[in-house]
Design a protein around this motif. Structure first.
Motif, short mmCIF file in Angstrom:
data_model
loop_
_atom_site.label_atom_id
_atom_site.label_comp_id
_atom_site.label_asym_id
_atom_site.label_seq_id
_atom_site.Cartn_x
_atom_site.Cartn_y
_atom_site.Cartn_z
N GLU A 84 0.83 -1.21 0.00
CA GLU A 84 0.00 0.00 0.00
C GLU A 84 0.86 1.26 0.00
N VAL A 85 1.95 1.22 0.80
CA VAL A 85 2.84 2.39 0.89
C VAL A 85 3.37 2.77 -0.49
N TRP A 86 3.84 1.75 -1.24
CA TRP A 86 4.42 2.03 -2.56
C TRP A 86 3.37 2.56 -3.52
N THR A 87 2.15 2.01 -3.45
CA THR A 87 1.09 2.51 -4.33
C THR A 87 0.86 4.00 -4.06
N LEU A 88 0.78 4.36 -2.76
CA LEU A 88 0.56 5.77 -2.41
C LEU A 88 1.73 6.63 -2.87
N LEU A 89 2.97 6.13 -2.68
CA LEU A 89 4.15 6.89 -3.11
C LEU A 89 4.12 7.11 -4.62
N LEU A 90 3.70 6.09 -5.36
CA LEU A 90 3.65 6.23 -6.82
C LEU A 90 2.58 7.24 -7.24
N PHE A 91 1.49 7.30 -6.49
CA PHE A 91 0.49 8.34 -6.76
C PHE A 91 1.10 9.72 -6.60
N LEU A 92 1.91 9.88 -5.54
CA LEU A 92 2.56 11.17 -5.31
C LEU A 92 3.52 11.49 -6.46
N VAL A 93 4.34 10.49 -6.84
CA VAL A 93 5.29 10.71 -7.94
C VAL A 93 4.52 11.05 -9.22
N GLY A 94 3.40 10.36 -9.44
CA GLY A 94 2.58 10.62 -10.62
C GLY A 94 2.08 12.06 -10.65
N LEU A 95 1.63 12.52 -9.50
CA LEU A 95 1.14 13.90 -9.38
C LEU A 95 2.26 14.89 -9.72
N ILE A 96 3.47 14.61 -9.18
CA ILE A 96 4.62 15.48 -9.43
C ILE A 96 4.96 15.49 -10.92
N ILE A 97 4.94 14.28 -11.54
CA ILE A 97 5.28 14.19 -12.97
C ILE A 97 4.27 14.99 -13.79
N LEU A 98 2.98 14.88 -13.45
CA LEU A 98 1.95 15.60 -14.19
C LEU A 98 2.18 17.11 -14.15
#
Lengths: 263, 274
Positions: free
Chosen positions: A237-251
């Motif tokens: 779950e932690v990694w999924t949430l971290l990837l959401f954050l990274v995705g937001l940053i990339i966008l």
């Protein structure tokens, strides 16, 4: 790289030497004794790695991660919208370009820049703690905590951008009889606009990262959910949430750089 | 029907307005902003921060608490140097194989699959480490390493590795490509191009970025110290949880002095390099 014996030593080599010595000094004078005392670190890394390759992708959890991302984004947008406004006003004052007499100009620059330096010197999460202790652990405190240091950073950088506009183009306006305000409006601001928008986007991106850790004062968002998942050692779950954050940053990063090309 | 042209600036303005309106309405609808907000609370907090009601017992008047704060400040400084040093070493080792112009030919064709794979791995590592803030890295690191200034330094280093790596990569990709092409057409290999063409231009930039990031790191070191238990941050957290606000005040002043010191040192060194 070589040392030139006949001339002054190359500043780059001297600086590198200083930095390397300081770094090695810090390594030497650190207490390494407690590094090995922690059992189970290796097992924990394996658990984390396992989480990364088996991300939690159930429908319910994706929905939860999406909601947390939107809350973090909302905090960042609120904070940066205030910060851009005050940063712009502060930048106008701190650049000194609005004042015609040299005395008011210098005092505005010195006083205002000193104030900005003090505000900037404190990290946004320390601001968050202080504001939360004074005003309570509410979303308002979180938004204020991000908006205050970000305003100061933007004001300082915007002031620099406004000051860095090449003088000849402004001189033309002045000889035509423009007041300092007109020079600012028709000379400095249009010339610095692209850099200002670009830097604003960069700061927005930083603001999302900062907003994600507002869980520091107990506020909702990605950091809060990551903390909840970490408590149960649910690294998937932690990694999924971290990837959401990274995705937001990339966008946001992509949006900013695309916009830059069209300005 | 006339074709509607997609304009990036207009789309951006619209999206910014939408985001701002939605975000503010979200908080205004769900939370009462007037709740808890009072100027007297702020005034009371500030007077406690300087230990006003304690009079002569305020930590501000105790040489021992200042001495202790400076000692912790030194630990925090050490943590920031370790962090930026580790980040610098790893970003310096990876920036060349992580730059598009170094790996791909002029026409965008890969030289061979192995450098292309290394390039992809490095780029992904930059994006991942940069996108996740120091504090979240610290939350993960404390599961692996015992709480110490070293654990905090690693968390800071991971994020700053990504930041520095990306900055260096962009600096290489934005370089004037003509001297590189000239060297390549006269038979120089990638290593020779790196040392004779790229390094002389990138190295001063590397030092500048490094010093800039150090200024950011020293500010963040305190926050990471909250979690990873090191230096000023740890003590700040303890003083806050004991409601020793005057000690918090002393630690804050020390923290600000440390930040100014680092900003000044960085400014001097940056001026010297350029």
């Amino acid at each position: 790289m070589r040392l030139n014996k006949t001339h002054m030593p190359d500043p780059r080599i001297v600086t590198t030497f200083i930095l390397v010595v300081v770094f090695l000094g810090s390594l030497l004078f650190s207490d390494w004794g407690n590094l090995v005392s922690h059992g189970g670190g290796g097992a924990m890394i394996r658990l984390m790695g396992k989480g990364l390759i088996s991300l939690e992708l159930s429908y319910d959890f994706i929905l939860l991660a999406l909601e947390a991302s939107l809350i973090t984004l909302a905090y960042a947008v609120c904070a940066i919208s205030v910060a851009v406004l005050f940063g712009f006003i502060g930048g106008l004052i701190a650049s000194g370009g609005l004042f015609s007499s040299i005395v008011t100009k210098l005092s505005a620059i010195v006083f205002f820049r000193a104030l900005l330096a003090v505000v900037r010197s404190i990290h946004e999460l320390i601001w968050a703690w202080l504001i939360a202790l004074a005003l309570g652990f509410t979303p308002m405190s979180g938004i204020l905590a991000l908006a205050i240091p970000y305003s100061a950073i933007l004001a300082r950088v915007y002031a620099d951008f406004l000051n860095d506009v090449p003088e000849p183009s402004l001189q033309a306006l002045r000889t035509a009889g423009a007041t300092p305000l007109q020079v600012m409006l028709y000379g400095r601001i249009p010339a610095a606009a692209k850099e200002m928008v670009s830097y604003g986007f960069y700061r927005f991106e930083c603001c999302i990262r900062s907003a994600s850790v507002l869980s520091f004062i107990g506020l909702q968002g990605l950091g809060y959910q990551i903390g909840v998942s970490l408590d149960d050692l649910l690294f998937a779950e932690v990694w999924t949430l971290l990837l959401f954050l990274v995705g937001l940053i990339i966008l946001v990063d992509y949006w900013g750089s695309t916009l830059r090309r069209f300005l | 029907m006339s074709k509607i042209h997609f304009s990036v600036p207009i789309f951006s303005i619209g999206l910014i307005l939408l985001l701002t309106i939605f975000s503010w309405s979200f908080f205004l609808i769900y939370f009462d902003f007037t709740d808890g907000f009072s100027l007297t609370a702020v005034k009371e907090f500030l007077s406690r921060l300087i230990g006003w009601e304690l009079g002569g017992d305020s930590a501000f008047l105790s040489s021992q608490s200042w001495f202790e704060a400076f000692r912790l400040g030194l630990t925090t400084l050490k943590m920031s140097i370790l962090a930026i040093g580790i980040a610098a070493v790893f970003s310096f080792l990876t920036f060349a194989p992580g730059a598009r112009t170094m790996v791909f030919s002029d026409k965008g064709i890969l030289a061979s699959p192995i450098p292309a794979a290394i390039f992809a791995v490095i780029k992904v590592s930059y994006t991942l480490t940069r996108g996740i803030p120091e504090l979240l890295w610290a939350m993960l690191i404390v599961f692996v390493l015992p709480p110490s200034i070293f654990a905090g330094a690693i968390a800071l280093a991971i994020h700053n590795y990504g930041v520095l790596g990306r900055l260096l990569g962009e600096a290489v990709e934005n370089m004037d490509q003509r001297p590189i092409k000239a060297l390549r057409s006269s038979g120089a290999n990638s290593i020779q191009i790196l040392f004779y063409c790229i390094m002389p231009e990138i190295f001063p930039k590397f030092l500048t970025y490094l010093l800039y990031r150090w200024e950011v790191v020293i500010r963040t070191t305190v926050v990471v110290g909250f979690l990873a238990a090191g230096g000023l941050g740890r003590e700040l957290k303890l003083s806050m949880s004991w409601f020793h606000y005057d000690e918090v005040g002393v630690l804050l002043v020390t923290y600000m002095l440390l930040v100014f010191l680092v900003d000044y040192a960085s400014l001097i060194l940056r001026k010297y390099v350029n």
